[in-house]
Design a protein around this motif. Structure first.
Motif, PDB file in Angstrom:
ATOM      1  N   LEU A   1     -14.492 -80.931  11.548  1.00 60.22           N
ATOM      2  CA  LEU A   1     -14.372 -79.928  12.607  1.00 60.22           C
ATOM      3  C   LEU A   1     -13.985 -78.562  12.037  1.00 60.22           C
ATOM      4  N   VAL A   2     -13.097 -78.543  11.057  1.00 59.74           N
ATOM      5  CA  VAL A   2     -12.725 -77.279  10.408  1.00 59.74           C
ATOM      6  C   VAL A   2     -13.952 -76.681   9.725  1.00 59.74           C
TER       7      VAL A   2
ATOM      8  N   SER B   1      -3.844 -77.692  15.596  1.00 57.22           N
ATOM      9  CA  SER B   1      -4.822 -78.770  15.756  1.00 57.22           C
ATOM     10  C   SER B   1      -4.103 -80.059  16.136  1.00 57.22           C
TER      11      SER B   1
ATOM     12  N   ALA C   1     -15.711 -75.831  18.581  1.00 55.71           N
ATOM     13  CA  ALA C   1     -14.970 -76.420  17.465  1.00 55.71           C
ATOM     14  C   ALA C   1     -13.465 -76.375  17.738  1.00 55.71           C
ATOM     15  N   LYS C   2     -12.984 -75.273  18.304  1.00 54.16           N
ATOM     16  CA  LYS C   2     -11.557 -75.154  18.602  1.00 54.16           C
ATOM     17  C   LYS C   2     -11.143 -76.144  19.688  1.00 54.16           C
TER      18      LYS C   2
ATOM     19  N   GLU D   1     -20.044 -71.688  19.534  1.00 50.47           N
ATOM     20  CA  GLU D   1     -19.804 -72.741  18.539  1.00 50.47           C
ATOM     21  C   GLU D   1     -18.360 -72.706  18.041  1.00 50.47           C
ATOM     22  N   VAL D   2     -17.799 -71.513  17.867  1.00 54.17           N
ATOM     23  CA  VAL D   2     -16.387 -71.386  17.493  1.00 54.17           C
ATOM     24  C   VAL D   2     -15.531 -72.022  18.583  1.00 54.17           C
ATOM     25  N   HIS D   3     -15.813 -71.668  19.825  1.00 53.21           N
ATOM     26  CA  HIS D   3     -15.044 -72.190  20.958  1.00 53.21           C
ATOM     27  C   HIS D   3     -15.124 -73.720  21.011  1.00 53.21           C
TER      28      HIS D   3
ATOM     29  N   LYS E   1     -17.072 -77.070  10.613  1.00 50.09           N
ATOM     30  CA  LYS E   1     -17.919 -76.522  11.679  1.00 50.09           C
ATOM     31  C   LYS E   1     -17.363 -75.192  12.180  1.00 50.09           C
ATOM     32  N   LEU E   2     -16.044 -75.132  12.333  1.00 48.59           N
ATOM     33  CA  LEU E   2     -15.402 -73.898  12.781  1.00 48.59           C
ATOM     34  C   LEU E   2     -15.669 -72.757  11.800  1.00 48.59           C
TER      35      LEU E   2
ATOM     36  N   ARG F   1     -17.702 -69.313  12.409  1.00 49.83           N
ATOM     37  CA  ARG F   1     -17.109 -67.994  12.194  1.00 49.83           C
ATOM     38  C   ARG F   1     -17.981 -67.145  11.265  1.00 49.83           C
TER      39      ARG F   1
END
Length: 131
Positions: A58-59, A46, A91-92, A87-89, A61-62, A66
């Protein structure tokens, strides 16, 4: 690659890979802090310039995304799974783990490369005890 040194991965003078809670160990981090190494492969970290509260949001949300992937898979909900993966993408990308690199020195991105096939090869060999 500038700045890459052949050294055992340490943090504050202590070798990484020490056991952490739950018996898992911290993955080695490259000397420049850009990547962690998992099973010999580089994974971008990150963006360290994110404010801690922003990074934690953000973590969160990730992790929610997941969990949504898993729930959609269990429900055989293909549309829901696609949405959750998106949504994973997102957040990353926001964390700096995907998309444009967060450093500005012009060095290329080696995300997902095998460490042994990058300028980190000598460092990784030494970190693995082979050098």
């Amino acid at each position: 690659m500038s700045g890459v040194r052949c050294a055992i991965p340490t943090q504050n003078g202590k070798r990484l890979n020490k056991a952490r809670k739950g018996g898992r160990s911290e993955p080695p981090r490259t000397p420049d802090g850009r990547y962690i190494v998992v099973r010999g492969r580089l994974w971008r970290t990150s963006n360290p310039n994110l404010a801690e509260d922003e990074r934690q949001q953000l973590v969160n949300k990730l992790m929610d995304a997941r969990r949504a992937v898993g729930a959609a898979k269990r429900a055989n909900d293909e549309a829901g799974e696609r949405l959750a993966h998106a949504e994973v993408h997102a957040a990353k990308i926001a964390l700096g783990e995907r998309g444009a690199v967060w450093w500005d020195d012009g060095e290329p991105d080696y995300n997902r490369y095998l460490a042994k096939n990058t300028p980190y090869a000598d460092w990784w060999q030494a970190a693995e005890g082979g050098g």
